[in-house]
Design an enzyme around this catalytic site. Structure first.
Site, mmCIF file in Angstrom:
data_model
loop_
_atom_site.group_PDB
_atom_site.id
_atom_site.type_symbol
_atom_site.label_atom_id
_atom_site.label_comp_id
_atom_site.label_asym_id
_atom_site.label_seq_id
_atom_site.Cartn_x
_atom_site.Cartn_y
_atom_site.Cartn_z
ATOM 1 N N ASP A 29 0.829 -1.211 0.000
ATOM 2 C CA ASP A 29 0.000 0.000 0.000
ATOM 3 C C ASP A 29 0.861 1.257 0.000
ATOM 4 O O ASP A 29 0.508 2.266 -0.632
ATOM 5 C CB ASP A 29 -0.929 0.006 1.212
ATOM 6 C CG ASP A 29 -1.957 -1.120 1.167
ATOM 7 O OD1 ASP A 29 -2.159 -1.691 0.074
ATOM 8 O OD2 ASP A 29 -2.543 -1.424 2.221
ATOM 9 N N THR A 30 1.983 1.207 0.680
ATOM 10 C CA THR A 30 2.898 2.350 0.699
ATOM 11 C C THR A 30 3.438 2.626 -0.695
ATOM 12 O O THR A 30 3.492 3.782 -1.144
ATOM 13 C CB THR A 30 4.061 2.089 1.667
ATOM 14 O OG1 THR A 30 3.548 1.881 2.988
ATOM 15 C CG2 THR A 30 5.030 3.270 1.682
ATOM 16 N N THR A 32 2.028 1.783 -3.504
ATOM 17 C CA THR A 32 0.906 2.268 -4.316
ATOM 18 C C THR A 32 0.711 3.765 -4.143
ATOM 19 O O THR A 32 0.586 4.516 -5.121
ATOM 20 C CB THR A 32 -0.387 1.531 -3.930
ATOM 21 O OG1 THR A 32 -0.236 0.134 -4.178
ATOM 22 C CG2 THR A 32 -1.571 2.053 -4.734
ATOM 23 N N ASP A 66 3.193 0.468 -10.139
ATOM 24 C CA ASP A 66 1.969 -0.338 -10.115
ATOM 25 C C ASP A 66 2.280 -1.812 -10.362
ATOM 26 O O ASP A 66 1.535 -2.688 -9.924
ATOM 27 C CB ASP A 66 0.995 0.192 -11.166
ATOM 28 C CG ASP A 66 -0.390 -0.398 -11.006
ATOM 29 O OD1 ASP A 66 -0.885 -0.430 -9.861
ATOM 30 O OD2 ASP A 66 -0.980 -0.828 -12.012
ATOM 31 N N ASP A 69 3.822 -3.096 -6.718
ATOM 32 C CA ASP A 69 2.937 -3.419 -5.596
ATOM 33 C C ASP A 69 2.206 -4.738 -5.822
ATOM 34 O O ASP A 69 1.958 -5.496 -4.888
ATOM 35 C CB ASP A 69 1.971 -2.266 -5.280
ATOM 36 C CG ASP A 69 1.069 -1.899 -6.452
ATOM 37 O OD1 ASP A 69 1.031 -2.644 -7.446
ATOM 38 O OD2 ASP A 69 0.408 -0.844 -6.369
ATOM 39 N N GLY A 70 1.884 -5.051 -7.089
ATOM 40 C CA GLY A 70 1.294 -6.354 -7.374
ATOM 41 C C GLY A 70 2.272 -7.488 -7.105
ATOM 42 O O GLY A 70 1.895 -8.535 -6.570
ATOM 43 N N ARG A 74 1.988 -10.660 -4.398
ATOM 44 C CA ARG A 74 2.243 -12.072 -4.725
ATOM 45 C C ARG A 74 3.337 -12.649 -3.838
ATOM 46 O O ARG A 74 3.261 -13.807 -3.407
ATOM 47 C CB ARG A 74 2.631 -12.204 -6.200
ATOM 48 C CG ARG A 74 1.496 -11.949 -7.166
ATOM 49 C CD ARG A 74 1.868 -12.360 -8.585
ATOM 50 N NE ARG A 74 2.971 -11.572 -9.121
ATOM 51 C CZ ARG A 74 2.834 -10.399 -9.714
ATOM 52 N NH1 ARG A 74 1.634 -9.861 -9.846
ATOM 53 N NH2 ARG A 74 3.880 -9.754 -10.198
ATOM 54 N N THR A 80 -5.072 -7.864 -0.099
ATOM 55 C CA THR A 80 -6.125 -7.534 0.867
ATOM 56 C C THR A 80 -7.242 -6.802 0.124
ATOM 57 O O THR A 80 -6.989 -6.133 -0.893
ATOM 58 C CB THR A 80 -5.605 -6.629 1.992
ATOM 59 O OG1 THR A 80 -5.211 -5.352 1.436
ATOM 60 C CG2 THR A 80 -4.410 -7.280 2.691
ATOM 61 N N ASP A 91 -5.198 4.012 -9.530
ATOM 62 C CA ASP A 91 -5.098 3.916 -10.986
ATOM 63 C C ASP A 91 -5.958 4.982 -11.658
ATOM 64 O O ASP A 91 -5.528 5.641 -12.612
ATOM 65 C CB ASP A 91 -5.539 2.531 -11.467
ATOM 66 C CG ASP A 91 -4.531 1.447 -11.167
ATOM 67 O OD1 ASP A 91 -3.391 1.780 -10.765
ATOM 68 O OD2 ASP A 91 -4.875 0.259 -11.320
#
Length: 204
Positions: A29-30, A32, A66, A69-70, A74, A80, A91
């Site tokens: 999240d950070t 992102t 982006d 963070d994905g 993984r 979450t 996005d």
């Protein structure tokens, strides 16, 4: 469309970075939020003032977070619900800032009204395309795919801005017009996909 062909190759590059950041205690999240803030600031600080090439390069670097963070999700073994909503929201914010910045420049200092109009179509159309998918999924339907998804929107917008910034004539206008037309086609494809999905879904 690019997601179908490029995702596996991209994951091979981004997954090691994601694992390294997770091992160091960094939250997806950070990453992102930081990537979103950086992309928005660069879009609105450089693009409207005519620094198209530099702005395109900097926005691209932040947009690439982006992918990271994905990869971090993984590596952690799970995402979450909050992270998924945050990612989708960020996005939309980045897309809006990018095409607003391009429209701002095109309609003022750039004196390219067609590019400005196309950027506004891409901005609004891209948001609607994403909304159709989210709304369909909220009622148990599907609206996947399409000619121009987020990756294509970003690539066309950023490449057009960079080429225009280095002096290629009409580059931004051409790429944005292509993007606007492709976005309209994609919206139609997703509406048809929802209709098809609704016909296959069991009646309540």
């Amino acid at each position: 469309m690019l997601n179908l062909f490029a995702r596996a190759h991209v994951n091979r590059l981004s997954d090691p970075v994601g694992r390294a950041l997770i091992d160091r205690g960094v939250s997806p999240d950070t990453v992102t939020v930081l990537g979103t803030v950086g992309a928005v600031v660069c879009s609105l600080a450089f693009l409207p003032t005519g620094w198209l090439a530099l702005g395109a390069v900097l926005v691209t670097l932040f947009v690439l977070t982006d992918l990271i963070d994905g990869a971090m999700a993984r590596a952690r073994g799970h995402g979450t619900p909050f992270g998924a909503v945050l990612d989708s929201t960020c996005d939309r914010i980045v897309d809006g800032a990018l095409f607003a910045g391009l429209a701002w420049w095109a309609l003022t200092g750039g004196a390219e009204p067609l590019a400005g109009a196309a950027a506004l179509v891409a901005l609004v159309g891209g948001q609607i395309v994403s909304y159709v998918k989210a709304r369909a999924e909220s009622v148990g339907l599907t609206a996947e795919g399409g000619l121009v998804e987020r990756a294509e929107r970003l690539i066309l917008g950023l490449v057009g801005a960079f080429l225009s910034g280095v002096g290629v004539p009409w580059a931004l206008t051409v790429t944005l017009v292509v993007l606007a037309v492709g976005t309209a086609v994609t919206l139609g494809q997703r509406i048809l996909a929802v209709r098809h999905s609704s016909r296959e879904a069991p009646r309540a």
